[in-house]
Motif scaffolding. Structure first.
Motif, PDB file in Angstrom:
ATOM      1  N   GLN A   1      -7.552  13.280  -7.038  1.00  0.00           N
ATOM      2  CA  GLN A   1      -7.810  11.783  -7.311  1.00  0.00           C
ATOM      3  C   GLN A   1      -7.024  11.579  -8.628  1.00  0.00           C
ATOM      4  OE1 GLN A   1     -10.512   9.811  -9.235  1.00  0.00           O
ATOM      5  NE2 GLN A   1     -10.763  11.688 -10.327  1.00  0.00           N
TER       6      GLN A   1
ATOM      7  N   VAL B   1     -10.233  -3.178 -11.629  1.00  0.00           N
ATOM      8  CA  VAL B   1      -9.704  -3.382 -10.355  1.00  0.00           C
ATOM      9  C   VAL B   1      -9.831  -4.792  -9.662  1.00  0.00           C
ATOM     10  CG1 VAL B   1      -9.692  -2.626  -7.859  1.00  0.00           C
ATOM     11  CG2 VAL B   1      -9.587  -0.880  -9.778  1.00  0.00           C
TER      12      VAL B   1
ATOM     13  N   ILE C   1      -6.323  -6.410  -8.419  1.00  0.00           N
ATOM     14  CA  ILE C   1      -6.265  -7.103  -7.340  1.00  0.00           C
ATOM     15  C   ILE C   1      -5.801  -8.494  -7.490  1.00  0.00           C
ATOM     16  CG2 ILE C   1      -7.611  -8.146  -5.607  1.00  0.00           C
ATOM     17  CD1 ILE C   1      -9.315  -5.672  -5.762  1.00  0.00           C
TER      18      ILE C   1
ATOM     19  N   ALA D   1      -1.168  -4.051  -0.840  1.00  0.00           N
ATOM     20  CA  ALA D   1      -2.200  -3.388  -1.706  1.00  0.00           C
ATOM     21  C   ALA D   1      -3.657  -3.300  -0.960  1.00  0.00           C
ATOM     22  CB  ALA D   1      -2.484  -4.602  -3.001  1.00  0.00           C
ATOM     23  N   SER D   2      -3.907  -4.156  -0.022  1.00  0.00           N
ATOM     24  CA  SER D   2      -5.089  -4.068   0.670  1.00  0.00           C
ATOM     25  C   SER D   2      -5.155  -2.750   1.581  1.00  0.00           C
ATOM     26  CB  SER D   2      -5.287  -5.314   1.459  1.00  0.00           C
ATOM     27  OG  SER D   2      -5.320  -6.574   0.853  1.00  0.00           O
ATOM     28  N   TRP D   3      -4.028  -2.601   2.233  1.00  0.00           N
ATOM     29  CA  TRP D   3      -3.788  -1.511   3.105  1.00  0.00           C
ATOM     30  C   TRP D   3      -3.943   0.046   2.220  1.00  0.00           C
ATOM     31  CZ3 TRP D   3      -5.159  -1.640   8.105  1.00  0.00           C
ATOM     32  CH2 TRP D   3      -5.125  -2.729   8.727  1.00  0.00           C
ATOM     33  N   THR D   4      -3.145  -0.136   1.304  1.00  0.00           N
ATOM     34  CA  THR D   4      -3.180   1.335   0.675  1.00  0.00           C
ATOM     35  C   THR D   4      -4.445   1.491  -0.067  1.00  0.00           C
ATOM     36  OG1 THR D   4      -2.447   0.020  -1.532  1.00  0.00           O
ATOM     37  CG2 THR D   4      -0.873   0.948  -0.032  1.00  0.00           C
ATOM     38  N   SER D   5      -5.188   0.515  -0.466  1.00  0.00           N
ATOM     39  CA  SER D   5      -6.524   0.439  -0.805  1.00  0.00           C
ATOM     40  C   SER D   5      -7.723   0.985   0.075  1.00  0.00           C
ATOM     41  CB  SER D   5      -7.283  -0.771  -1.371  1.00  0.00           C
ATOM     42  OG  SER D   5      -6.632  -1.378  -2.594  1.00  0.00           O
ATOM     43  N   ILE D   6      -7.547   0.579   1.364  1.00  0.00           N
ATOM     44  CA  ILE D   6      -8.062   1.040   2.556  1.00  0.00           C
ATOM     45  C   ILE D   6      -7.875   2.724   2.629  1.00  0.00           C
ATOM     46  CG2 ILE D   6      -8.605   0.788   5.118  1.00  0.00           C
ATOM     47  CD1 ILE D   6      -8.231  -1.946   4.600  1.00  0.00           C
TER      48      ILE D   6
ATOM     49  N   GLY E   1      -6.608   4.859   0.631  1.00  0.00           N
ATOM     50  CA  GLY E   1      -7.133   5.430  -0.467  1.00  0.00           C
ATOM     51  C   GLY E   1      -8.803   5.747  -0.307  1.00  0.00           C
ATOM     52  N   PHE E   2      -9.534   4.770   0.119  1.00  0.00           N
ATOM     53  CA  PHE E   2     -10.801   4.718   0.183  1.00  0.00           C
ATOM     54  C   PHE E   2     -10.973   5.914   1.257  1.00  0.00           C
ATOM     55  CE2 PHE E   2     -14.906   3.606   2.234  1.00  0.00           C
ATOM     56  CZ  PHE E   2     -15.770   3.758   1.438  1.00  0.00           C
TER      57      PHE E   2
END
Length: 202
Positions: free
Chosen positions: A100, A166, A171, A183-188, A190-191
């Motif tokens: 990470q 963040v 955001i 950004a939303s999809w890459t955040s998901i 990454g999570f």
């Protein structure tokens, strides 16, 4: 009379939300010269805000890396002291934190490069932001008696710093740049990756 007035001035035009009149024959760049100081001031203010955001992000990531290094150091320093403190667990923790660290380094390097810093300098600044981690790891391994009680609070502070940056900066900036969905999809993504590492590596 109205025709004479019309011949002296062009029709009012709207530019940047303001009406103005310009006499025929006046060079077009006169108005641009009048407006340019305000535009340059706005550009300077935008650059200042951008640099403040970048510095805040770098500071948050650097502070965030200190307790992560402590965690790795404590993990290795505590091997053999309890049944759960094994070398395998410490190794898995180091691998997870190391993985990470890649996006964290990118989070430092990419904004710097976008702000005009050269590729190599941006790369090395990204590396330097993570150099506090092995130093903290050495401290955590050799000063485990001091570091272990502080570790939960340090990790909580690190997580809070990253969540604040963040939510407050990254955001909103992603939304204004027109990349909100990405950004939303890459955040998901990454999570999901981090949760998979957490479960897989223990």
């Amino acid at each position: 009379m109205r025709e004479g007035y019309g011949s002296g001035f062009e029709e009012d035009k709207i530019e940047n939300g303001e009406a103005y009149q310009r006499r025929k024959g006046t060079p077009a760049n006169v108005h641009e010269e009048i407006v340019s100081p305000s535009r340059s001031t706005e550009n300077i203010q935008k650059q200042d805000r951008s640099w403040r955001r970048i510095m805040l992000l770098i500071l948050a990531i650097t502070i965030h890396n200190i307790p992560e290094g402590l965690a790795v150091g404590v993990g290795f320093g505590a091997v053999g002291k309890t049944a759960s403190a094994t070398f395998e667990n410490a190794r898995n923790l180091a691998i997870g934190i190391g993985i990470q660290n890649f996006p964290e380094g990118l989070a430092v390097s990419l904004p710097l490069h976008g702000a005009g810093v050269s590729t190599w300098r941006a790369f090395w600044y990204g590396q330097l932001s993570g150099m506090v981690e092995p130093l903290a790891g050495i401290f955590g391994a050799f000063a485990i008696v001091l570091a272990e009680p502080l570790l939960p609070y340090a990790l909580a502070f690190a997580a809070g710093a990253m969540v604040y940056v963040v939510m407050d900066d990254i955001i909103p900036e992603a939304q204004t740049s027109g990349n909100g969905k990405l950004a939303s999809w890459t955040s998901i993504l990454g999570f999901v990756v981090m949760m998979s590492l957490d479960v897989g590596l223990g």
